[in-house]
Design a protein around this motif. Structure first.
Motif, PDB file in Angstrom:
ATOM      1  N   GLU A 110     -20.680  17.048  -0.937  1.00 35.86           N
ATOM      2  CA  GLU A 110     -19.757  16.132  -0.284  1.00 35.86           C
ATOM      3  C   GLU A 110     -19.058  15.209  -1.278  1.00 35.86           C
ATOM      4  OE1 GLU A 110     -22.080  14.063   2.536  1.00 35.86           O
ATOM      5  OE2 GLU A 110     -22.418  15.802   3.847  1.00 35.86           O
ATOM      6  N   LYS A 111     -19.751  14.893  -2.398  1.00 38.09           N
ATOM      7  CA  LYS A 111     -19.186  13.938  -3.362  1.00 38.09           C
ATOM      8  C   LYS A 111     -18.416  14.629  -4.490  1.00 38.09           C
ATOM      9  CE  LYS A 111     -22.803  10.496  -2.586  1.00 38.09           C
ATOM     10  NZ  LYS A 111     -23.832   9.641  -3.236  1.00 38.09           N
ATOM     11  N   VAL A 112     -18.034  15.876  -4.265  1.00 39.17           N
ATOM     12  CA  VAL A 112     -17.366  16.610  -5.337  1.00 39.17           C
ATOM     13  C   VAL A 112     -16.035  15.975  -5.705  1.00 39.17           C
ATOM     14  CG1 VAL A 112     -16.260  18.195  -3.706  1.00 39.17           C
ATOM     15  CG2 VAL A 112     -16.610  18.903  -6.079  1.00 39.17           C
ATOM     16  N   THR A 113     -15.346  15.401  -4.706  1.00 36.29           N
ATOM     17  CA  THR A 113     -14.032  14.810  -4.998  1.00 36.29           C
ATOM     18  C   THR A 113     -14.132  13.528  -5.814  1.00 36.29           C
ATOM     19  OG1 THR A 113     -14.103  13.693  -2.846  1.00 36.29           O
ATOM     20  CG2 THR A 113     -12.968  15.822  -2.964  1.00 36.29           C
ATOM     21  N   GLU A 114     -15.332  12.967  -5.939  1.00 35.02           N
ATOM     22  CA  GLU A 114     -15.501  11.740  -6.720  1.00 35.02           C
ATOM     23  C   GLU A 114     -15.564  12.024  -8.213  1.00 35.02           C
ATOM     24  OE1 GLU A 114     -18.902   9.726  -5.284  1.00 35.02           O
ATOM     25  OE2 GLU A 114     -18.161   9.513  -3.219  1.00 35.02           O
ATOM     26  N   ASP A 115     -16.007  13.210  -8.584  1.00 31.41           N
ATOM     27  CA  ASP A 115     -16.143  13.529 -10.010  1.00 31.41           C
ATOM     28  C   ASP A 115     -15.858  15.013 -10.212  1.00 31.41           C
ATOM     29  OD1 ASP A 115     -16.693  13.688 -12.666  1.00 31.41           O
ATOM     30  OD2 ASP A 115     -18.733  12.921 -12.572  1.00 31.41           O
ATOM     31  N   PHE A 116     -14.573  15.326 -10.415  1.00 29.86           N
ATOM     32  CA  PHE A 116     -14.204  16.725 -10.630  1.00 29.86           C
ATOM     33  C   PHE A 116     -14.648  17.222 -12.013  1.00 29.86           C
ATOM     34  CE2 PHE A 116     -11.020  16.141  -7.165  1.00 29.86           C
ATOM     35  CZ  PHE A 116     -11.434  17.201  -6.385  1.00 29.86           C
ATOM     36  N   LEU A 117     -14.861  16.329 -12.972  1.00 31.84           N
ATOM     37  CA  LEU A 117     -15.314  16.763 -14.298  1.00 31.84           C
ATOM     38  C   LEU A 117     -16.749  17.291 -14.225  1.00 31.84           C
ATOM     39  CD1 LEU A 117     -13.870  14.066 -16.716  1.00 31.84           C
ATOM     40  CD2 LEU A 117     -13.163  16.435 -16.461  1.00 31.84           C
ATOM     41  N   LEU A 118     -17.617  16.603 -13.488  1.00 30.12           N
ATOM     42  CA  LEU A 118     -18.982  17.103 -13.315  1.00 30.12           C
ATOM     43  C   LEU A 118     -18.957  18.433 -12.575  1.00 30.12           C
ATOM     44  CD1 LEU A 118     -22.033  16.672 -13.551  1.00 30.12           C
ATOM     45  CD2 LEU A 118     -21.957  15.407 -11.399  1.00 30.12           C
ATOM     46  N   ALA A 119     -18.079  18.542 -11.581  1.00 31.02           N
ATOM     47  CA  ALA A 119     -17.956  19.811 -10.866  1.00 31.02           C
ATOM     48  C   ALA A 119     -17.475  20.910 -11.794  1.00 31.02           C
ATOM     49  CB  ALA A 119     -16.989  19.635  -9.692  1.00 31.02           C
ATOM     50  N   ARG A 120     -16.503  20.594 -12.652  1.00 33.99           N
ATOM     51  CA  ARG A 120     -16.004  21.600 -13.604  1.00 33.99           C
ATOM     52  C   ARG A 120     -17.121  22.087 -14.519  1.00 33.99           C
ATOM     53  NH1 ARG A 120     -12.904  19.462 -18.654  1.00 33.99           N
ATOM     54  NH2 ARG A 120     -15.087  18.948 -19.045  1.00 33.99           N
ATOM     55  N   ASP A 121     -17.898  21.151 -15.085  1.00 33.61           N
ATOM     56  CA  ASP A 121     -18.973  21.547 -15.996  1.00 33.61           C
ATOM     57  C   ASP A 121     -20.062  22.329 -15.259  1.00 33.61           C
ATOM     58  OD1 ASP A 121     -17.593  20.293 -17.984  1.00 33.61           O
ATOM     59  OD2 ASP A 121     -18.769  18.437 -17.925  1.00 33.61           O
ATOM     60  N   THR A 122     -20.281  21.996 -14.004  1.00 37.53           N
ATOM     61  CA  THR A 122     -21.256  22.762 -13.210  1.00 37.53           C
ATOM     62  C   THR A 122     -20.778  24.197 -13.016  1.00 37.53           C
ATOM     63  OG1 THR A 122     -21.889  20.728 -12.059  1.00 37.53           O
ATOM     64  CG2 THR A 122     -22.517  22.812 -11.044  1.00 37.53           C
ATOM     65  N   VAL A 123     -19.498  24.361 -12.740  1.00 37.59           N
ATOM     66  CA  VAL A 123     -18.944  25.713 -12.575  1.00 37.59           C
ATOM     67  C   VAL A 123     -19.059  26.487 -13.887  1.00 37.59           C
ATOM     68  CG1 VAL A 123     -16.819  26.990 -12.139  1.00 37.59           C
ATOM     69  CG2 VAL A 123     -17.395  25.030 -10.712  1.00 37.59           C
ATOM     70  N   ILE A 124     -18.793  25.833 -15.014  1.00 33.33           N
ATOM     71  CA  ILE A 124     -18.944  26.503 -16.316  1.00 33.33           C
ATOM     72  C   ILE A 124     -20.384  26.954 -16.514  1.00 33.33           C
ATOM     73  CG2 ILE A 124     -18.874  26.122 -18.812  1.00 33.33           C
ATOM     74  CD1 ILE A 124     -16.516  24.225 -18.357  1.00 33.33           C
ATOM     75  N   THR A 125     -21.337  26.120 -16.094  1.00 32.22           N
ATOM     76  CA  THR A 125     -22.758  26.488 -16.214  1.00 32.22           C
ATOM     77  C   THR A 125     -23.085  27.697 -15.345  1.00 32.22           C
ATOM     78  OG1 THR A 125     -23.429  24.239 -16.770  1.00 32.22           O
ATOM     79  CG2 THR A 125     -25.093  25.663 -15.780  1.00 32.22           C
ATOM     80  N   ILE A 126     -22.561  27.706 -14.107  1.00 32.45           N
ATOM     81  CA  ILE A 126     -22.850  28.849 -13.215  1.00 32.45           C
ATOM     82  C   ILE A 126     -22.221  30.124 -13.778  1.00 32.45           C
ATOM     83  CG2 ILE A 126     -22.531  29.734 -10.874  1.00 32.45           C
ATOM     84  CD1 ILE A 126     -22.520  26.837  -9.898  1.00 32.45           C
ATOM     85  N   CYS A 127     -21.088  29.991 -14.478  1.00 33.30           N
ATOM     86  CA  CYS A 127     -20.446  31.177 -15.079  1.00 33.30           C
ATOM     87  C   CYS A 127     -21.346  31.869 -16.093  1.00 33.30           C
ATOM     88  CB  CYS A 127     -19.149  30.772 -15.762  1.00 33.30           C
ATOM     89  SG  CYS A 127     -17.717  30.766 -14.657  1.00 33.30           S
ATOM     90  N   SER A 128     -22.310  31.138 -16.648  1.00 29.89           N
ATOM     91  CA  SER A 128     -23.168  31.726 -17.686  1.00 29.89           C
ATOM     92  C   SER A 128     -24.091  32.797 -17.125  1.00 29.89           C
ATOM     93  CB  SER A 128     -23.997  30.635 -18.360  1.00 29.89           C
ATOM     94  OG  SER A 128     -24.836  29.991 -17.415  1.00 29.89           O
ATOM     95  N   ILE A 129     -24.217  32.896 -15.789  1.00 33.25           N
ATOM     96  CA  ILE A 129     -25.080  33.945 -15.222  1.00 33.25           C
ATOM     97  C   ILE A 129     -24.277  35.178 -14.836  1.00 33.25           C
ATOM     98  CG2 ILE A 129     -26.664  32.187 -14.352  1.00 33.25           C
ATOM     99  CD1 ILE A 129     -25.586  32.773 -11.528  1.00 33.25           C
ATOM    100  N   THR A 130     -22.955  35.151 -15.033  1.00 33.43           N
ATOM    101  CA  THR A 130     -22.128  36.297 -14.632  1.00 33.43           C
ATOM    102  C   THR A 130     -22.180  37.383 -15.699  1.00 33.43           C
ATOM    103  OG1 THR A 130     -20.161  35.327 -15.661  1.00 33.43           O
ATOM    104  CG2 THR A 130     -20.583  34.778 -13.352  1.00 33.43           C
ATOM    105  N   ASP A 131     -21.778  38.587 -15.292  1.00 29.54           N
ATOM    106  CA  ASP A 131     -21.800  39.724 -16.208  1.00 29.54           C
ATOM    107  C   ASP A 131     -20.770  39.564 -17.321  1.00 29.54           C
ATOM    108  OD1 ASP A 131     -23.810  40.915 -14.759  1.00 29.54           O
ATOM    109  OD2 ASP A 131     -22.423  42.008 -13.461  1.00 29.54           O
ATOM    110  N   HIS A 132     -19.661  38.900 -17.052  1.00 28.05           N
ATOM    111  CA  HIS A 132     -18.609  38.768 -18.055  1.00 28.05           C
ATOM    112  C   HIS A 132     -19.084  37.960 -19.245  1.00 28.05           C
ATOM    113  CE1 HIS A 132     -16.332  39.961 -14.498  1.00 28.05           C
ATOM    114  NE2 HIS A 132     -15.344  40.326 -15.310  1.00 28.05           N
ATOM    115  N   VAL A 133     -19.890  36.941 -18.983  1.00 25.00           N
ATOM    116  CA  VAL A 133     -20.380  36.096 -20.063  1.00 25.00           C
ATOM    117  C   VAL A 133     -21.580  36.747 -20.742  1.00 25.00           C
ATOM    118  CG1 VAL A 133     -21.359  33.834 -20.618  1.00 25.00           C
ATOM    119  CG2 VAL A 133     -19.504  34.031 -18.941  1.00 25.00           C
ATOM    120  N   ARG A 134     -22.469  37.314 -19.963  1.00 25.92           N
ATOM    121  CA  ARG A 134     -23.698  37.905 -20.518  1.00 25.92           C
ATOM    122  C   ARG A 134     -23.461  39.304 -21.070  1.00 25.92           C
ATOM    123  NH1 ARG A 134     -28.323  35.512 -18.887  1.00 25.92           N
ATOM    124  NH2 ARG A 134     -29.450  37.483 -18.972  1.00 25.92           N
TER     125      ARG A 134
END
Length: 1401
Positions: A793-817
């Motif tokens: 719910e608080k994603v709109t308060e800090d889009f930078l934290l959301a961006r870094d979280t998305v980058i972290t989740i990308c590390s489990i994808t096949d493209h990165v690994r």
């Protein structure tokens, strides 16, 4: 005994007839008889003792005579017998020498025995040593092979040699000088022993560790001879001689001289040796090449072993600092360094020692600017040792550090490395606080300086204290003092008398006799000043008894009040001579004295504080300057300098120096270095700084590690984070016991269980992503936590934290690994995608500056991880567009309700329009991002999945075929392989064609939502007057370029519009984005973009530095990757070499550095670049032209290229029309590294430039060519140069018509011919087109409007006239003239219109 043995100069002298009573060898035994004679010798030794040598000397002498023809056993037996004789004498002589009744016969007998045995033993040892050395040289083992045993010689000669030396030491340590008459030992005896010692020292292995026992024995034996046998001068001369010829001896003799000076007390030996070295002139040292090196090594070693003994003789060596030998200068500087470290250090030095110390430091500082780089480097190393030893005075810190920072710019790599090491030592051992920066120190310094100034002003403003003369004080106290004197001298009652006696006894006990009468007088005066008159009177009376002869108390022989008053007056006022001395000894009033001392102390403390702050600020400034310089060295080409710079950054960071983190971050990209040493140095540095935390428990270590890594990642760019991943990933991949604790701490920080800042939260989630690259479950098992904390719910308060979280989740994808097998994807209804789509859609209608970077990562993650991501993104676009339309509708309703007046409605409309522009820009950015990742998804994920499924199908079919088909396959293996290859290739082509067809027909079909936004994008980009909002323009341009990546048809339709935006946009960020987009399009559709290349190059002359920087970066990538052909437009890149912005000029320099690696690339372009830059229309100054050409000509290193360029440039003199072009061509010729062949070609082309030599701008550069060639030229070639120079000067001064005689015409006719003269008189028209200056407007075609922007078409044009030279025909492979196929076929299709026209449109 009637004869005496004299030690001969030559061994053969003993068989000759000697003088009176001189021993002569009577019988030289033959080799065959020697074994039996040695047996008799051995028997006589057992029966008679060591004196048997007197009778068996001839046997030992015969061994020496027949040494080369004897067997090994005979030599061994003889050596053993002689050692036993010498040892026997060493045992028997002490008793004999101590005997009082020693007869002359016994003395002579023992003296002869000593001489004979020592002579034979020394000569036999020399012979054996010669044989051993000769055999070691002949049978030297090959490198890497083991040394075999020699066939001849003593098998254990090293141990036997040690026995011989020990025997000689034991004998000569005795006081055998008494055996000689008058205790004068003959010189021949001493020389016999010393020659043997020096012969042993000539062995090349004497300096090895295995020879240490023998080496020590030789040193001690020579020490005995120097101390007891007057060998001092001979030893000093021999040391100098042997040093010049044997390279193994410097360390040996340094140890020897040190031992002789300390253990044997012969300090004069150092003075003699150093004086001999110091007296050698520069001419002598230049002749003795190896000797100089040996002398310098000897002095350095000796300075290390005995620095305190070098001080008395250092003045002799300092003269070599002015000599030509740099090795001697190095040695003297190293000696000075050792003296400063070990002798002249500390606070206990006297004035003489301090003066010497300052003098030596001045010398070392001077030689930091020595002409030889090796001296500079070694002096820096000496200072490093001084700083590490804490021997550098505090007052010299800033001065030496300033010199060290200056040496960072040294031309010598060795000196630069030493300077970096010295600066690291300064930081590691500095007495100041490095944690404060110079900016932090400025305010305290100003505050304390103002306080000091105020204290000085207050002190100077106080009124002066009135000085009362002693005579005035005496006049005031005289009446009361007279009463006291009379009272003391008059008799009183008994009780009073007893009281006075008691007081007097106490005073007498307190006042003990002083050392002299002057001290007593001072005490009396002190009593008088303190009004203690009774004590003063009593002490004065007592003083007469203590010092009856003193002039001060002489008048008290008769004790009367008058005499006593006279004595007190003399003491208090003093005579004229003693007044000043007494007044100095008299103390002031205690209260005033304390006040004055307190004020002085406070002032002194304040002055020390201000000086300390000044020194600290100076030190901090030098450290900051050093850090900034060394940070630039991290990217030098020299690997050793880079390694030293990395080590310096680590040292600076470990000591918490201000701004130290900048260097640590800057060296991070070096983890991608191709040099393994550099990469390893960076990895080790980060391990040392961040991955080896200190702490008592595992939990504390984990917290320390997370804190340090979080500090590094705060405000770090994405590129820095990628580099850090490479290092952190190694930590998580290792079997460290910290891993689980670190991950736990990171989760606690991210979820907020431990209070932490937002920046640390972002760092924690990024570090979790790095851990997930090694172990996917770290993130995969906690997806719900990530979604609820950062994407909820608080994603709109800090889009930078959301961006870094998305980058972290990308590390489990096949493209990165980069994992193989079935793709790992999550269903569309997963909570993650629900949160992402909601956050992106809601952010479209918000004005958050960080929403776009979050959106880009979110769309990327959807295409990497979701099943059917195109459907998800289609719904996302629909939802976002609907929210934007709803917002517009709500805005219209509000405007109607707010006010009915026209003014109010206009304001609200403007406000609504402003909001809509931002939201519309964000929606268009989302569309472009979806379009880009849709294409990427098709070409990467879908294509890879098709290949994977095809491979699985083929494997399944092969398994179903069975063994029968396998046997057939083996029978026709080659044919099947070829067929399978064709089938595989055709299958891949079919898949690629399918992807292309989808992009061409389906992605922008009417039923696809992406197609709905393309007309809007085109409208926004094509109407900059109507849509003038910067963010909207930027987003629409970028989105349109992403749409153009979909298919060639979309690219062709909108390419003209993109270049219109590139040329006409008033926003620099739009132009920069357009360049990057067009660069990507050039890679994807090179044939479509090829006619527009000139427009890309035109942005290199943009007025905004950021656009020029982007343009040169993009063009560098395109050219170096062979996407664009290198043509004459590269001259625009060359202009950037003199760009006022350093980072742009460095990019241009890097472009040419990389281009020079390609064969002949710069060589082929140089003539065109020169023509374009020297064009009068460009208006480039001659200084700028010279700067550019100097850099470009530095890449021409081959003689053949130089020769060809000389001819090509000379031929261009004929087509050049202006004087400026002549001067530029002449300057270009002078910049070439001219060779002999090039000079001959320059002479052959005389007709091309001879008529321009009257111009100084042509004459001077050509004259400088001859000056360069003359250096080191041979005599014959030098004569040709001088003749050519005379010819140049003659034409320049008198003109070509007055110099060219008929004889010269005849000489030049075969080389030039009449045809060339005709060509010189009738120059051909110039080739190439003119370039406009940067910032110069092109011709306006505003009357045509947008119709003037016509897409370039490939059309054939008639060939232009082109000059052909003989050199072009000779060298086809290195032709610098552009061929017709390389000449641009189209002109620039875009022309500027006026500002009024743009506004009207």
């Amino acid at each position: 005994m009637s004869w005496d043995f004299f030690v001969p100069v030559c061994v053969g002298d003993l068989v000759k007839t000697g003088g009176i009573n001189q021993y002569v060898v009577q019988d030289v035994v033959s080799p065959k008889q020697l074994p039996s004679q040695l047996s008799r010798f051995k028997a006589a030794l057992r029966s008679q003792g060591p004196l048997c040598i007197l009778e068996n000397f001839d046997t030992g002498y015969s061994v020496l005579q027949h040494f080369n023809s004897l067997e090994l056993g005979v030599k061994e037996d003889t050596l053993e017998l002689l050692v036993q004789v010498v040892n026997g004498l060493a045992v028997s002589l002490p008793t004999l020498l101590s005997s009082v009744s020693l007869s002359a016969a016994e003395r002579k007998e023992n003296l002869n025995a000593v001489k004979m045995s020592v002579f034979l033993l020394c000569k036999l040892t020399e012979s054996l040593e010669s044989v051993s050395c000769r055999r070691n040289i002949v049978t030297a083992p090959a490198k890497g092979s083991k040394k075999g045993k020699s066939g001849e010689g003593l098998l254990q000669w090293d141990s036997e040699r040690e026995k011989v030396l020990q025997a000689l030491v034991q004998l000569l340590q005795l006081d055998i000088r008494s055996l000689w008459s008058l205790s004068l030992v003959e010189e021949e005896f001493v020389s016999c022993v010393t020659c043997c010692c020096y012969k042993l020292l000539e062995n090349p292995t004497i300096s090895h560790v295995k020879s240490k026992p023998s080496r020590d024995c030789i040193i001690h034996l020579l020490g005995v001879l120097i101390k007891k046998y007057n060998h001092l001068l001979g030893a000093s001369v021999k040391v100098i001689q042997l040093l010049q010829h044997f390279e193994q001896l410097p360390s040996v003799f340094a140890q020897a001289v040190s031992v002789w000076s300390t253990e044997y007390g012969v300090r004069a030996i150092i003075g003699e040796v150093i004086r001999e070295i110091g007296q050698k002139s520069s001419e002598e040292l230049s002749r003795e090449g190896s000797g100089v090196k040996a002398f310098s090594s000897f002095l350095s070693e000796l300075g290390t072993l005995a620095p305190e003994l070098m001080i008395p003789n250092i003045s002799v060596l300092i003269s070599h600092l002015e000599g030509e030998s740099h090795t001697m200068r190095v040695a003297v500087c190293e000696v000075l360094g050792e003296i400063l470290v070990r002798v002249l250090c500390g606070d206990g030095l006297d004035e003489s020692g301090k003066a010497d110390r300052d003098h030596f430091f001045d010398i070392l500082q001077e030689h930091l600017h020595d002409t030889h780089s090796h001296v500079r480097a070694r002096v820096l190393q000496v200072f490093t040792r001084i700083v590490n030893s804490k021997a550098l005075p505090l007052c010299r810190y800033s001065e030496v550090m300033k010199l060290a920072v200056g040496r960072l710019m040294d031309k010598s790599i060795h000196a630069v490395k030493s300077a970096i090491q010295l600066l690291a030592a300064f930081i590691a051992h500095n007495p100041y606080s490095c944690k404060l920066s110079s900016a932090d120190l400025k305010k305290p310094l100003e505050k304390e300086t103002a306080k000091l100034k105020e204290m000085k002003e207050n002190r100077e403003g106080k009124p002066p204290v009135a000085v009362i003369k002693a005579s005035e004080l005496w006049a005031a106290m005289e009446p009361e003092l007279l009463v006291t004197v009379r009272t003391a001298l008059e008799p009183t009652s008994e009780t009073e008398e007893e009281q006075h006696e008691d007081e007097e006894d106490r005073d007498v006990e307190e006042e003990k006799p002083a050392e002299d009468d002057r001290a007593t007088a001072v005490k009396i005066a002190q009593f008088l000043r303190l009004n203690k008159y009774r004590n003063a009177v009593q002490l004065c009376i007592k003083a007469h008894s203590w010092f009856p002869e003193s002039e001060l108390f002489a008048s008290l022989s008769t004790l009367t009040p008058e005499n006593l008053m006279d004595s007190l007056a003399l003491i208090f006022k003093g005579s004229d001579e003693d007044a000043s001395e007494l007044s100095q000894n008299l103390p002031p009033t205690p209260q005033k004295e304390g006040e004055k001392e307190g004020e002085d102390g406070e002032l002194k403390k304040q002055e020390m504080l201000v000086q300390y702050l000044k020194d600290t600020e100076t030190f901090a400034l030098q450290v900051e300057r050093a850090i900034s310089v060394i940070n630039t060295m991290l990217y030098w080409k020299t690997a050793s300098v880079v390694q030293e710079s990395v080590q310096f950054c680590v040292t600076v960071c470990e000591f918490s120096v201000a701004n130290s983190i900048s260097g640590v971050r800057k060296m991070l990209p070096l983890v991608w270095s191709t040099d393994a040493a550099i990469k390893d140095a960076v990895v080790q540095a980060y391990r040392r700084l961040y991955l080896n935390p200190q702490g008592e428990t595992v939990r504390m270590k984990a917290q320390t590690l997370v804190d340090s890594l979080s500090e590094l990642m705060v405000d770090a760019s994405l590129g820095t984070i990628q580099c850090l991943e490479e290092i952190v990933q190694e930590f998580f991949a290792s079997d460290s016991n910290l891993q689980s604790a670190v991950i736990q701490v990171l989760w606690e920080r991210f979820t907020g269980k431990r209070e932490t800042s937002v920046l640390n939260k972002r760092a924690a989630v990024l570090l979790l992503g790095m851990a997930a690259r090694t172990e996917r479950e770290v993130v995969l098992s906690n997806l719900d936590t990530l979604c609820s904390v950062a994407l909820g719910e608080k994603v709109t308060e800090d889009f930078l934290l959301a961006r870094d979280t998305v980058i972290t989740i990308c590390s489990i994808t096949d493209h990165v690994r980069q994992s193989k097998g079935a793709p790992f994807r999550l269903p569309q209804d997963h909570q993650l995608f629900t949160c992402l789509t909601q956050a992106v859609a809601e952010g479209v209608v918000m004005e958050d500056p960080y929403w776009q970077c979050f959106m880009e990562q979110a769309v990327r993650l959807i295409y990497f991880l979701a099943e059917s991501p195109d459907q998800l993104c289609s719904r996302l676009l629909q939802r976002s567009a609907r929210l934007l339309l709803d917002q517009i509708a709500e805005g219209d309703e509000i405007n109607k309700d707010v006010g009915q007046t026209q003014e109010g409605s206009q304001e609200s409309n403007e406000q609504s329009e402003q909001v809509n522009c931002v939201c519309l820009a964000q929606l268009l950015a989302l569309c472009g991002c979806v379009a880009f990742w849709q294409v990427s998804h098709l070409e990467r994920s879908v294509s890879a999945e098709l290949r994977r499924r095809r491979g699985e199908t083929e494997e399944r079919e092969e398994k179903e075929k069975g063994p029968a088909s396998k046997s057939k396959q083996v029978a026709s293996e080659s044919a099947m392989e070829e067929e399978l290859g064709l089938i595989g290739a055709s299958a891949e082509d079919t898949e690629a064609e399918l992807i292309r067809k989808i992009c061409e027909t389906e992605l922008l079909a009417e039923e696809n939502l992406l197609s709905a936004f393309l007309p809007l994008l085109v409208k926004v980009c094509s109407s900059p007057g109507h849509y003038s909002h910067p963010q909207l323009t930027t987003a629409s341009c970028l989105a349109l370029s992403q749409y153009m990546m979909i298919s060639p048809s979309v690219c062709e339709e909108n390419i003209r519009l993109m270049f219109t935006v590139l040329e006409r946009s008033t926003f620099s960020v739009v132009r920069a984005n357009a360049i990057i987009a067009l660069g990507d399009l050039t890679v994807r559709f090179p044939n479509i973009l090829e006619p527009w290349t000139q427009n890309l190059y035109s942005r290199l002359s943009d007025e905004v530095p950021s656009v020029r920087q982007t343009a040169v970066t993009v063009l560098t990538q395109l050219v170096l990757k062979d996407v664009l052909k290198v043509k004459g437009q590269v001259s625009e890149v060359a202009v950037l070499l003199i760009d006022p912005k350093p980072h742009i000029s460095s990019l241009a320099l890097n472009f040419f550095n990389e281009l020079a690696a390609k064969d002949n690339a710069i060589y082929n372009l140089l003539p065109d670049i020169i023509s374009r830059l020297s064009d009068p229309e460009r208006g480039m100054s001659s200084e700028d032209f010279n700067t550019i050409m100097k850099q470009l000509f530095s890449y021409i290193t081959k003689e053949r290229q130089t020769e060809s360029l000389v001819e090509k440039l000379c031929q261009r003199f004929r087509t050049a029309k202006t004087e400026r072009q002549w001067c530029d061509l002449a300057m270009s010729l002078s910049l070439l590294s001219m060779c002999e062949r090039g000079f001959k070609r320059l002479q052959e082309c005389w007709e091309c430039y001879s008529d321009k030599l009257t111009e100084p701008g042509v004459y001077q550069p050509l004259l400088s060519i001859t000056a360069k060639l003359r250096r080191g030229a041979k005599l014959q070639f030098k004569a040709q140069i001088e003749e050519f120079e005379k010819r140049l000067t003659a034409v320049h001064t008198r003109g070509l018509e007055n110099v060219e005689s008929p004889e010269m015409d005849e000489e030049n006719r075969p080389a030039g011919g009449p045809a060339e003269k005709t060509a010189a008189r009738n120059p051909l028209p110039t080739r190439g087109r003119q370039k406009s200056k940067r910032g110069q407007s092109k011709s306006s075609v505003s009357s045509h409007g947008d119709e003037s922007f016509v897409t370039p078409q490939k059309s054939r044009r008639p060939k232009k006239p082109m000059i052909t030279f003989s050199s072009d025909e000779e060298e086809d492979e290195e032709d610098a003239v552009l061929a017709e196929s390389e000449t641009p076929k189209v002109t620039t299709p875009i022309s500027h219109s006026s500002r009024r026209t743009r506004l009207r449109n």
